[in-house]
Design an enzyme around this catalytic site. Sequence first.
Site, PDB file in Angstrom:
ATOM      1  N   CYS A   1       0.897  -1.282   0.083  1.00 29.47           N
ATOM      2  CA  CYS A   1      -0.062   0.090  -0.021  1.00 29.47           C
ATOM      3  C   CYS A   1       0.770   1.399  -0.151  1.00 29.47           C
ATOM      4  CB  CYS A   1      -0.813  -0.033   1.244  1.00 29.47           C
ATOM      5  SG  CYS A   1      -2.661   0.863   0.607  1.00 29.47           S
TER       6      CYS A   1
ATOM      7  N   LYS B   1       0.716   3.498  -3.301  1.00 29.30           N
ATOM      8  CA  LYS B   1      -0.363   4.341  -3.689  1.00 29.30           C
ATOM      9  C   LYS B   1      -0.077   5.717  -4.079  1.00 29.30           C
ATOM     10  CE  LYS B   1      -4.247   4.139  -1.284  1.00 29.30           C
ATOM     11  NZ  LYS B   1      -5.338   4.057  -0.286  1.00 29.30           N
TER      12      LYS B   1
ATOM     13  N   ASP C   1      -8.927  -3.166  -5.265  1.00 29.40           N
ATOM     14  CA  ASP C   1      -7.513  -2.944  -4.433  1.00 29.40           C
ATOM     15  C   ASP C   1      -6.428  -3.557  -4.942  1.00 29.40           C
ATOM     16  OD1 ASP C   1      -5.774  -1.303  -2.712  1.00 29.40           O
ATOM     17  OD2 ASP C   1      -7.251  -1.443  -1.156  1.00 29.40           O
TER      18      ASP C   1
ATOM     19  N   ASP D   1     -11.495  -3.502   2.798  1.00 34.35           N
ATOM     20  CA  ASP D   1     -12.422  -2.533   2.406  1.00 34.35           C
ATOM     21  C   ASP D   1     -13.899  -2.931   2.733  1.00 34.35           C
ATOM     22  OD1 ASP D   1     -10.492  -0.555   1.760  1.00 34.35           O
ATOM     23  OD2 ASP D   1     -10.664  -1.128  -0.213  1.00 34.35           O
TER      24      ASP D   1
ATOM     25  N   HIS E   1      -8.284 -11.940 -14.847  1.00 36.17           N
ATOM     26  CA  HIS E   1      -7.398 -11.538 -16.003  1.00 36.17           C
ATOM     27  C   HIS E   1      -6.088 -11.590 -15.657  1.00 36.17           C
ATOM     28  CE1 HIS E   1      -6.509 -10.223 -20.010  1.00 36.17           C
ATOM     29  NE2 HIS E   1      -5.865  -9.318 -19.587  1.00 36.17           N
TER      30      HIS E   1
END
Length: 741
Positions: free
Chosen positions: A409, A412, A452, A475, A526
């Site tokens: 994180c 970000k 995320d 989340d 994917h």
Amino acid sequence: MRQGGSELELLLLGGGHAHVQVLRSFAMRPLQGVRVTVVSRDVHTPYSGMLPGHVAGLYGADDIHIDIGPLAHAAGARLIHDEMIDLDLSQRRAIFSERPALRYDLLSLDTGSTPALGDLEGDRDRIIPVKPISAFLPKLTKLLERVATATRTLDVGIVGAGAGGVELCLALAERLRLEGLADRARLHLFCGGDCPLEHARPGARRRFERALWRRAVEVHRSARVRRYEARRLLCEDGRAVPVDEVLWVTQAEAPAWARRSGLAVDEQGFVEVGPTLQSLSHPEVFAAGDLATLTHAPRPRSGVYAVRAGPVLVRNLRAWVRDRPLRAWQPQTRALYLVTTGAREAVVLREGVPAFAGAWVWRVKDAIDRRFMRRFAELPAMAREGPESEVAPARGGGRLDAGMRCSGCGSKLGTETLLAGLGAIGAAAGVAGFEDAAALPVDDAALLQTIDGFPLPLPDPWLSGRIAAIHALGDVHAMGAQALGAQAFAAVPFMAPAMMADDLAQLMAGVALELQRHGCALLGGHSCEGAEAMIALAVTGRAGDDAGAFRKGGGRAGDVLVLCKALGTGVVMAATTDGRLPTRDRGAAVSHMLQSNEAAVAVLRAHGVHACTDVTGFGLLGHALEMAEASGCSLELQVGAAVALPGALAALGAGEGSSLQDDNEALLDRCLLRGVARDAPALRLLADPQTCGGLLAALPEDRAEHCVSALEDAGYAAARVVGRLRAREEQTSHEIIAHGP
């Protein structure tokens, strides 16, 4: 035609004396076209030559350990903290107890040996083997604590009277003396033969016999131990010696997997290798150290020969990759051993050489050992030497930081950058603010969606997959919801097809494991090639109904803020990459990230939570400000109230920080600091970006204490009250204050 992908997988199993030299060599001179993965049970590998000095209290723990983390980073190798349990030679795979198997094209084994309790009967669980050293050291600490707190003098037995056993016995005697415990323990040395060090020269034996006598060690001769029960060691000849604690220093055994694997092994199960250190049965497998038997030149299993094997292993691994002739190794027949007598003295043990002894021999040994350790401790700085890269000005103004960027994180975008890029989109779509997950209008339920992802936070794709899943699920948990299903997007770097397939399988196995544990279906996804490995998850959850969902903006003036987990993942992950913090601190951060917030949801709901969010990339400060402003309140945060992960405050105090630290600290300009220095590590911790951070909840003050207690009972040991919300009319701005007693 694409260029630059790795074509061959070199797997180093074990972090022994030979393999650390392989990593050092690859750091200094990379092996092109080869991806190196090192799997080690210990991320701090002990150097056996300095163990007696540590037992004697002459060296600290860090003095005798090599930190594999920065060494692997400098070598461009993936470090996986785990222990293999089996080998599948036909498929060229290493098998583990939980994680998926790792494939290899070329395999090198330096895993060491296991405790050799042989046919010992009785209470084997109370025996303390010296190998593996990593397991021995904490048990030694507890033994010393038991001696210090015992109400009577304890008898401590050392079984094995070769050089290792005698040296350990004298070292323990010295440690007891230094700690004022010499009269609290009686030491017993058990010899299988007629005397200690029975194969040493007479002069050397006499020196050690005198040292044992001076330390009041009781030597039990011709005492072959067969059983330990009722705090007694029973010998073959019927002797029963009362002993409270037992240290086992006899010859070690080969791991069970070696014989099962199908590798050529000797009668004891050790891997047979030839002069090139190749397995006699599988030429793509090399072995060194205690695990290997040199069939052409049998030698004792000692650190001396393990160290000498290192350069040979390096040279032949490189030659195998390049399809060049391998070189044979003829190890010396007479090794030089400098054996300590407990204090800062040592004795020379070598056939044909007088048994020189004294403080000067210790100084020579100490200098040799420290020089060996410096080769690895100083490597990261050496590996970074070279011409500095030029940094071009960014077109939009300012300069791009060419330094190492963080994953997880910490990768970000900063708050201001994010708002500048998304503000127009949100306004056009009629979005007043951003929640942790978006609520979808569905009859009789509140369906939530979130996404995320990030570049892999660890070189281990399986652990990274687990962390990414827990982070994405956070989340949904922040909204008080249950995850229903997820889709994944994964990118892997261009390599040989088998390597790409293996990385994808490792990554998705980690994702699937955590989704399954959370009752969340993996619906599909994917994949593609990318410049670096990354993973993202789109998660759908259900909150029962819209009224049951947690929101950021439901806080009320007077609410107390409770944080359920510790802080510090950003700086710890950044600083442990290249040795600015020890790799063991990364292990604590990884364990922290692998703790889900799911169990905290029910606890918070039961205690009347008004607002909730998860603390991630913007740090506690950024996410607390979001909550306060969405609730129409002012924020008061307490510096020092939140628990810090091991190493986090030290790193922040040294000026370290993740890529997002500066952007997050800019939010301090919106707050009044009361009694807190701007550069205080505990203040900087509030801006540290978190991966898999804890839930931050606003709830009534009269329920806060009980809520923290319930969170602790649910496994959140770091749960703390970290601040409160205030009415805007009472405070003109947000405040950060020092945490009171």
